[in-house]
Design an enzyme around this catalytic site. Structure first.
Site, mmCIF file in Angstrom:
data_model
loop_
_atom_site.group_PDB
_atom_site.id
_atom_site.type_symbol
_atom_site.label_atom_id
_atom_site.label_comp_id
_atom_site.label_asym_id
_atom_site.label_seq_id
_atom_site.Cartn_x
_atom_site.Cartn_y
_atom_site.Cartn_z
ATOM 1 C CG HIS A 5 -1.714 -0.207 -4.176
ATOM 2 N ND1 HIS A 5 -1.988 1.099 -3.867
ATOM 3 C CD2 HIS A 5 -2.241 -0.938 -3.153
ATOM 4 C CE1 HIS A 5 -2.640 1.159 -2.729
ATOM 5 N NE2 HIS A 5 -2.809 -0.072 -2.276
ATOM 6 C CD GLU A 8 -1.845 4.220 -6.274
ATOM 7 O OE1 GLU A 8 -1.634 5.434 -6.297
ATOM 8 O OE2 GLU A 8 -1.752 3.537 -5.230
ATOM 9 C CG ASN A 54 -3.059 3.914 0.795
ATOM 10 O OD1 ASN A 54 -4.236 4.057 1.147
ATOM 11 N ND2 ASN A 54 -2.596 2.769 0.340
ATOM 12 C CB SER A 81 -0.832 0.062 1.285
ATOM 13 O OG SER A 81 -1.762 -0.948 1.330
HETATM 14 C C1 LIG Z 1 -5.534 0.634 1.844
HETATM 15 C C2 LIG Z 1 -5.097 0.620 0.431
HETATM 16 O O1 LIG Z 1 -3.919 0.361 0.177
HETATM 17 C C3 LIG Z 1 -5.942 0.979 -0.723
HETATM 18 C C4 LIG Z 1 -7.399 0.716 -0.600
HETATM 19 O O2 LIG Z 1 -7.868 -0.297 -1.030
HETATM 20 S S1 LIG Z 1 -8.286 1.885 0.171
HETATM 21 C C5 LIG Z 1 -9.941 1.282 0.116
HETATM 22 C C6 LIG Z 1 -10.570 1.544 -1.230
HETATM 23 N N1 LIG Z 1 -11.917 1.082 -1.188
HETATM 24 C C7 LIG Z 1 -12.941 1.888 -0.869
HETATM 25 O O3 LIG Z 1 -12.775 3.075 -0.669
HETATM 26 C C8 LIG Z 1 -14.273 1.198 -0.780
HETATM 27 C C9 LIG Z 1 -15.384 2.154 -0.381
HETATM 28 N N2 LIG Z 1 -16.626 1.420 -0.316
HETATM 29 C C10 LIG Z 1 -17.347 1.085 -1.436
HETATM 30 O O4 LIG Z 1 -16.960 1.383 -2.572
HETATM 31 C C11 LIG Z 1 -18.615 0.316 -1.224
HETATM 32 O O5 LIG Z 1 -19.074 0.544 0.085
HETATM 33 C C12 LIG Z 1 -18.468 -1.234 -1.464
HETATM 34 C C13 LIG Z 1 -18.180 -1.489 -2.953
HETATM 35 C C14 LIG Z 1 -17.378 -1.861 -0.630
HETATM 36 C C15 LIG Z 1 -19.777 -1.912 -1.080
HETATM 37 O O6 LIG Z 1 -20.785 -1.313 -1.813
HETATM 38 P P1 LIG Z 1 -22.265 -1.141 -1.223
HETATM 39 O O7 LIG Z 1 -23.100 -0.614 -2.323
HETATM 40 O O8 LIG Z 1 -22.165 -0.390 0.048
HETATM 41 O O9 LIG Z 1 -22.682 -2.590 -0.783
HETATM 42 P P2 LIG Z 1 -23.225 -3.797 -1.621
HETATM 43 O O10 LIG Z 1 -24.487 -3.457 -2.344
HETATM 44 O O11 LIG Z 1 -23.256 -4.922 -0.649
HETATM 45 O O12 LIG Z 1 -22.091 -4.077 -2.689
HETATM 46 C C16 LIG Z 1 -22.011 -3.527 -4.001
HETATM 47 C C17 LIG Z 1 -21.426 -4.574 -4.912
HETATM 48 O O13 LIG Z 1 -20.097 -4.887 -4.487
HETATM 49 C C18 LIG Z 1 -19.980 -6.289 -4.219
HETATM 50 N N3 LIG Z 1 -19.116 -6.475 -3.045
HETATM 51 C C19 LIG Z 1 -19.197 -5.853 -1.853
HETATM 52 N N4 LIG Z 1 -18.210 -6.262 -1.049
HETATM 53 C C20 LIG Z 1 -17.479 -7.160 -1.757
HETATM 54 C C21 LIG Z 1 -16.311 -7.917 -1.473
HETATM 55 N N5 LIG Z 1 -15.681 -7.852 -0.300
HETATM 56 N N6 LIG Z 1 -15.835 -8.730 -2.447
HETATM 57 C C22 LIG Z 1 -16.462 -8.827 -3.636
HETATM 58 N N7 LIG Z 1 -17.556 -8.120 -3.963
HETATM 59 C C23 LIG Z 1 -18.056 -7.306 -3.027
HETATM 60 C C24 LIG Z 1 -21.382 -6.758 -3.924
HETATM 61 O O14 LIG Z 1 -21.538 -8.141 -4.247
HETATM 62 C C25 LIG Z 1 -22.224 -5.884 -4.844
HETATM 63 O O15 LIG Z 1 -22.258 -6.438 -6.141
HETATM 64 P P3 LIG Z 1 -23.530 -6.225 -7.130
HETATM 65 O O16 LIG Z 1 -23.464 -4.775 -7.531
HETATM 66 O O17 LIG Z 1 -23.301 -7.152 -8.254
HETATM 67 O O18 LIG Z 1 -24.746 -6.513 -6.324
HETATM 68 N N1 LIG Z 2 -6.523 -4.007 3.419
HETATM 69 C C1 LIG Z 2 -6.562 -3.203 2.373
HETATM 70 O O1 LIG Z 2 -7.565 -2.478 2.171
HETATM 71 C C2 LIG Z 2 -5.425 -3.149 1.419
HETATM 72 C C3 LIG Z 2 -4.215 -3.736 1.717
HETATM 73 N N2 LIG Z 2 -3.177 -3.687 0.813
HETATM 74 C C4 LIG Z 2 -1.906 -4.318 1.130
HETATM 75 O O2 LIG Z 2 -2.034 -5.716 0.892
HETATM 76 C C5 LIG Z 2 -1.178 -6.432 1.813
HETATM 77 C C6 LIG Z 2 -2.018 -7.449 2.589
HETATM 78 O O3 LIG Z 2 -3.051 -6.766 3.271
HETATM 79 P P1 LIG Z 2 -4.370 -7.532 3.750
HETATM 80 O O4 LIG Z 2 -4.769 -8.556 2.771
HETATM 81 O O5 LIG Z 2 -5.325 -6.480 4.142
HETATM 82 O O6 LIG Z 2 -3.802 -8.252 5.064
HETATM 83 P P2 LIG Z 2 -4.377 -9.524 5.861
HETATM 84 O O7 LIG Z 2 -3.904 -9.364 7.258
HETATM 85 O O8 LIG Z 2 -5.821 -9.702 5.567
HETATM 86 O O9 LIG Z 2 -3.623 -10.766 5.151
HETATM 87 C C7 LIG Z 2 -2.248 -10.960 5.112
HETATM 88 C C8 LIG Z 2 -2.028 -12.456 4.932
HETATM 89 O O10 LIG Z 2 -0.661 -12.709 4.646
HETATM 90 C C9 LIG Z 2 -0.226 -13.776 5.476
HETATM 91 N N3 LIG Z 2 1.200 -13.709 5.668
HETATM 92 C C10 LIG Z 2 1.886 -12.885 6.492
HETATM 93 N N4 LIG Z 2 3.202 -13.121 6.350
HETATM 94 C C11 LIG Z 2 3.326 -14.103 5.423
HETATM 95 C C12 LIG Z 2 4.430 -14.772 4.848
HETATM 96 N N5 LIG Z 2 5.676 -14.482 5.229
HETATM 97 N N6 LIG Z 2 4.198 -15.721 3.899
HETATM 98 C C13 LIG Z 2 2.947 -16.035 3.512
HETATM 99 N N7 LIG Z 2 1.851 -15.430 4.035
HETATM 100 C C14 LIG Z 2 2.053 -14.475 4.984
HETATM 101 C C15 LIG Z 2 -0.998 -13.586 6.750
HETATM 102 O O11 LIG Z 2 -0.946 -14.770 7.511
HETATM 103 P P3 LIG Z 2 -0.675 -14.714 9.141
HETATM 104 O O12 LIG Z 2 -2.024 -14.527 9.711
HETATM 105 O O13 LIG Z 2 -0.068 -16.035 9.396
HETATM 106 O O14 LIG Z 2 0.259 -13.571 9.438
HETATM 107 C C16 LIG Z 2 -2.380 -13.252 6.191
HETATM 108 O O15 LIG Z 2 -3.094 -14.414 5.815
HETATM 109 C C17 LIG Z 2 -0.496 -5.375 2.684
HETATM 110 O O16 LIG Z 2 0.745 -5.038 2.113
HETATM 111 C C18 LIG Z 2 -1.462 -4.196 2.584
HETATM 112 O O17 LIG Z 2 -0.856 -2.964 2.832
HETATM 113 C C19 LIG Z 2 -3.316 -3.096 -0.416
HETATM 114 C C20 LIG Z 2 -4.521 -2.536 -0.774
HETATM 115 C C21 LIG Z 2 -5.651 -2.476 0.122
#
Ligand SMILES: CC(=O)CC(=O)SCCNC(=O)CCNC(=O)[C@H](O)C(C)(C)COP(=O)(O)OP(=O)(O)OC[C@H]1O[C@@H](n2cnc3c(N)ncnc32)[C@H](O)[C@@H]1OP(=O)(O)O
Ligand SMILES: NC(=O)C1=CN([C@@H]2O[C@H](COP(=O)(O)OP(=O)(O)OC[C@H]3O[C@@H](n4cnc5c(N)ncnc54)[C@H](OP(=O)(O)O)[C@@H]3O)[C@@H](O)[C@H]2O)C=CC1
Length: 283
Positions: free
Chosen positions: A140, A152, A190, A119
């Site tokens: 990403h 990304e 992010n 991330s």
């Molecule tokens: C941290 C990082 O490194 C980067 C990141 O990822 S940051 C996070 C980025 N993501 C966001 O910002 C997500 C923001 N949230 C949303 O866009 C929406 O709330 C959401 C898409 C998650 C859910 O949408 P919603 O309208 O509230 O709920 P819901 O109607 O249940 O879902 C919409 C659709 O998404 C699907 N969906 C929801 N959660 C899902 C999941 N975990 N996996 C797969 N599909 C999913 C549903 O099946 C539904 O599909 P249909 O349109 O075919 O019915």
């Molecule tokens: N959460 C998010 O919204 C997003 C996350 N990311 C990035 O994706 C990555 C994973 O995040 P996320 O899926 O949320 O994390 P989770 O905690 O859901 O999953 C991480 C998984 O990796 C496993 N793991 C840890 N170390 C190892 C290893 N050495 N070998 C094999 N498996 C391992 C963990 O197992 P164990 O329980 O044994 O540690 C766990 O099952 C991070 O780099 C995060 O920043 C990117 C985009 C969005």
């Protein structure tokens, strides 16, 4: 060489989603996790999401079973020896990622591309753990992977044009939109999103409003699909904290300091939806 077989390392929320979309796009996929229970949970999650898609008539039962047949669980990194691309999605920690990449470099075939779903961490530093820095890249995905359209793509200092081109083509093949981003802390997504979430946590910490009201303001007032505290729980509070630390260390600017409340929650094991408790409680 064309990418045919992919390994995804880490079967957590991101790894399972990445494995699913790769298999749906026709790639053979090994889903790897060091922990058998996590691996099992990841495979079950994919099954659940595909079943829901069949029920909603977005895919056919045949397509679900074809997708599942392309997914194979793996518990050993050595299985990467048969893959053209490895996508790492383990915990957001540089030491862990460098260890995984160092080991992968020993076992993956010479032509294989090693991608990280990090991330925020520098791709250049992850690549330096290998002897193939030109074939290491950031890929990403956004959460939830099957729904979100963006990937990304982050070039490390030594990433080759050939590697970039192969990953850009793969991303399009997954029906996602690629955006090229330079190797700066937090990339684009992010660097912008996480300070907003951190500020929402400060707003709660300072008692400006309740958690529900903070989320309502951002949902109804700025049309965000989820409020920032719900989104933080959804991402994982540990991941949010790691990303803030990377921004803070990487830029050396106090504006990125993680909120103490976020630190406390992570110390308590309140990691959000995945642990059953974060800013909200989950079943
Ligand atoms: C941290 C990082 O490194 C980067 C990141 O990822 S940051 C996070 C980025 N993501 C966001 O910002 C997500 C923001 N949230 C949303 O866009 C929406 O709330 C959401 C898409 C998650 C859910 O949408 P919603 O309208 O509230 O709920 P819901 O109607 O249940 O879902 C919409 C659709 O998404 C699907 N969906 C929801 N959660 C899902 C999941 N975990 N996996 C797969 N599909 C999913 C549903 O099946 C539904 O599909 P249909 O349109 O075919 O019915
Ligand atoms: N959460 C998010 O919204 C997003 C996350 N990311 C990035 O994706 C990555 C994973 O995040 P996320 O899926 O949320 O994390 P989770 O905690 O859901 O999953 C991480 C998984 O990796 C496993 N793991 C840890 N170390 C190892 C290893 N050495 N070998 C094999 N498996 C391992 C963990 O197992 P164990 O329980 O044994 O540690 C766990 O099952 C991070 O780099 C995060 O920043 C990117 C985009 C969005």
């Amino acid at each position: 060489m064309a990418i045919q077989k992919v390994m995804v390392i880490g079967a957590g929320q991101m790894g399972a989603g990445i494995a699913q979309v790769c298999a749906q796009a026709g790639f053979d996929v090994l889903v790897n996790d060091r922990n058998e229970d996590d691996l099992d949970k990841g495979m079950k999650n994919i099954d659940k999401i595909l079943t829901r898609a069949v029920e909603k008539e977005r895919i056919t039962a045949q397509s679900k079973s074809d997708t599942l047949n392309r997914l194979t669980p793996s518990s050993q990194l050595k299985d990467a020896e048969s893959c053209d691309l490895v996508i790492e999605a383990v915990v957001e920690n540089m030491d862990v990622k460098r260890k995984v990449f160092g080991e992968l470099d020993e076992v993956a075939p010479k032509h294989a591309i090693l991608a990280s779903n990090t991330s925020s961490l520098p791709i250049t530093e992850i690549a330096a753990a290998t002897k193939r820095a030109d074939q290491v890249i950031g890929m990403h995905f956004m959460n939830p992977v099957p729904v979100m359209k963006l990937v990304e793509i982050i070039r490390g200092l030594q990433t080759s044009d050939e590697t970039y081109g192969a990953i850009e083509t793969m991303t399009t093949h997954l029906s996602k939109t690629p955006v090229e981003v330079e190797d700066f802390p937090g990339f684009v997504s992010n660097r912008i999103l996480m300070p907003m979430i951190n500020e929402a946590i400060f707003t709660l910490h300072e008692g400006v409003a309740s958690r529900e009201d903070i989320d309502t303001v951002m949902k109804l007032g700025t049309n965000h699909p989820m409020g920032p505290l719900t989104l933080a729980d959804f991402i994982g509070l540990d991941t949010c904290l790691y990303i803030m630390e990377v921004l803070h260390d990487g830029f050396g600017d106090s504006k990125y300091r993680p909120c103490p409340l976020l630190r406390n929650y992570v110390k308590a094991g309140w990691l959000g939806k995945k642990s059953g408790r974060g800013f909200y409680l989950y079943d």
